[in-house]
Design an enzyme around this catalytic site. Structure first.
Site, PDB file in Angstrom:
ATOM      1  N   LYS A 115     -37.008   7.375  16.418  1.00 16.86           N
ATOM      2  CA  LYS A 115     -37.194   7.858  15.046  1.00 16.86           C
ATOM      3  C   LYS A 115     -36.330   9.103  14.807  1.00 16.86           C
ATOM      4  CE  LYS A 115     -41.209  10.505  16.547  1.00 16.86           C
ATOM      5  NZ  LYS A 115     -42.676  10.677  16.474  1.00 16.86           N
TER       6      LYS A 115
ATOM      7  N   ARG B 120     -55.193  12.976  12.697  1.00 19.39           N
ATOM      8  CA  ARG B 120     -54.062  12.889  11.789  1.00 19.39           C
ATOM      9  C   ARG B 120     -54.116  11.489  11.197  1.00 19.39           C
ATOM     10  NH1 ARG B 120     -48.351  14.215  14.582  1.00 19.39           N
ATOM     11  NH2 ARG B 120     -48.759  12.101  15.248  1.00 19.39           N
TER      12      ARG B 120
ATOM     13  N   TYR C  52     -24.830  40.465  10.410  1.00 16.66           N
ATOM     14  CA  TYR C  52     -25.720  40.859   9.320  1.00 16.66           C
ATOM     15  C   TYR C  52     -26.790  41.826   9.804  1.00 16.66           C
ATOM     16  CZ  TYR C  52     -23.691  37.241   6.365  1.00 16.66           C
ATOM     17  OH  TYR C  52     -22.834  36.497   5.623  1.00 16.66           O
TER      18      TYR C  52
ATOM     19  N   MET D 126     -24.086  31.559   8.860  1.00 15.55           N
ATOM     20  CA  MET D 126     -24.079  30.151   8.459  1.00 15.55           C
ATOM     21  C   MET D 126     -23.076  29.323   9.274  1.00 15.55           C
ATOM     22  SD  MET D 126     -23.459  28.342   4.753  1.00 15.55           S
ATOM     23  CE  MET D 126     -24.880  29.008   3.927  1.00 15.55           C
TER      24      MET D 126
END
Ligand SMILES: *Cc1c(COP(=O)(O)O)cnc(C)c1O
Length: 372
Positions: A35, A136, A261, A309
């Protein structure tokens, strides 16, 4: 020259890990969970690499989360049985389930009614999902007997009935809740004389008493060790994905100079910083802290500064040969031989290998090893 970031996919490692799952499964059959695009590795390519193994060594079935994933596999030429682990999401899907020859879980009353009303031309193999404690999906244990009887009474709709359940804590060292779930399923299986499919990767690796008729390994096939405490078996897993890039710039910084950053990292000594073509825009986790390991030219060093990024920065002060074009492995196997496990990287990102592997974005080309 093209941007150097690639996800190298090693089919020999995939086949090795699947063979390990089969070996551990013993008499149980081992399907391969592919999956989420085979956990980010490319579902069609990985399925073809496993399906092309010789009879007796290949997975007798694959498993996916939804019809769309199964459709893609059939379009890619995969002919093996495919199990829909969550069954259908609406009744209209049953026609495609039938046309594509899929197997499916039935976890709720509406799915059961839809199947019984559908009247397929040939019966559909059905795995009855039980909520043994994950809370679930699945029928409550006390509902299962009547579900089983209704399906057994409709052989024109359903065949190959199995009981299926999912463990919440199979990865944990503490076996208490695992054993509660296992006992509930054993009681049901005995009462209904039903075959069982329970084991995910950690249970396949660590709990042979849970293996039943089928096991359902996923993440271990890709070389990630899901166990809280690694075992002799899990240490034999090999990484399938290597997230590989290169240094694209290098600079020297004086003591106290910040990098990236917010200046999160500051040079504690005269430092050499390398810029690597890989960032969160590729799916590398922005939560990676200073100190997260990477391999540069086969040697371990660490991330220094926030992930951007398209780039990230690493400390290469102690790797003098590191320069523009040097290999950087974010996880996987270096060409110089060293291995950096995705599980270790995940711990520094406060996450699990599953999110790192499935998180690699389409911008990163997958480069597949040759198949013999
Ligand atoms: C994803 C999934 C698995 C595989 O789990 P891993 O931890 O990756 O081995 C098995 N069973 C079900 C129902 C799943 O959804």
């Amino acid at each position: 020259m093209a941007r150097p970031l690639v996800a190298d996919i090693d089919f020999d490692a995939l086949r090795h890990n699947y063979a390990l799952a089969r070996e551990l499964a013993g008499e149980s059959r081992a399907l391969a969970v592919i999956k989420a695009d085979a956990y980010g590795h490319g579902a069609v390519a990985c399925a073809l690499a496993l399906e092309s193994l010789p009879e007796g060594k290949r997975p007798p079935a694959f498993a996916v989360a939804c019809l769309e994933e199964a459709e893609a596999l059939r379009l890619g030429g995969i002919a093996s049985p495919i199990v829909l682990l969550e069954g259908i999401f609406e009744a209209a899907e049953l026609a495609r389930v039938e046309a594509l020859g899929l197997w499916m879980a039935v976890h709720s009353e509406w799915q059961l009614q839809a199947l019984l009303a559908h009247r397929p031309a040939r019966p559909i193999p059905v795995w009855v999902k039980v909520d043994s404690g994950m809370h679930r999906l699945g029928f409550a244990p006390e509902q299962v007997e009547s579900v089983w009887q209704r399906l057994s009474a409709a052989p024109e709709c359903a065949t190959g009935l199995q009981l299926m359940s999912h463990f919440a804590t199979a990865d944990a060292v503490d076996a208490g809740y695992f054993e509660t779930q296992l006992q509930r399923m054993r009681d049901l299986a005995q009462r209904l004389q039903a075959p069982l499919c329970l084991a995910n990767s950690p249970a396949t690796l660590a709990w042979p008493q849970s293996h039943g008729s089928w096991v359902r390994p996923g993440v271990m096939l890709y070389g990630s060790d899901p166990l809280e405490r690694p075992s002799a078996a899990s240490r034999r897993l090999q990484p399938v994905m290597t997230l590989r890039s290169e240094i694209i710039a290098v600079r020297d910084l004086a003591v106290g100079e910040p990098v990236g950053y917010a200046g999160r990292w500051r040079a504690p000594r005269p430092s050499r910083i390398a810029v690597v073509a890989c960032g969160y825009g590729d799916g590398y986790d922005r939560h990676a802290v200073d100190g997260t390991p990477v391999l540069v030219a086969g040697q371990r060093t660490t991330i220094a500064g926030k992930v951007s990024m398209d780039m990230l920065t690493v400390d290469v002060t102690d790797i003098p040969e590191a320069d523009i074009g040097s290999e950087v492995v974010l996880w996987g196997r270096s060409r110089h031989g060293a291995v950096l496990g995705v599980d270790e990287v995940a711990r520094y990102c406060d996450t699990i290998s599953y999110t790192l592997l499935t998180g690699i974005l389409p911008r990163v080309p997958r480069r597949y090893s040759r198949l013999d």
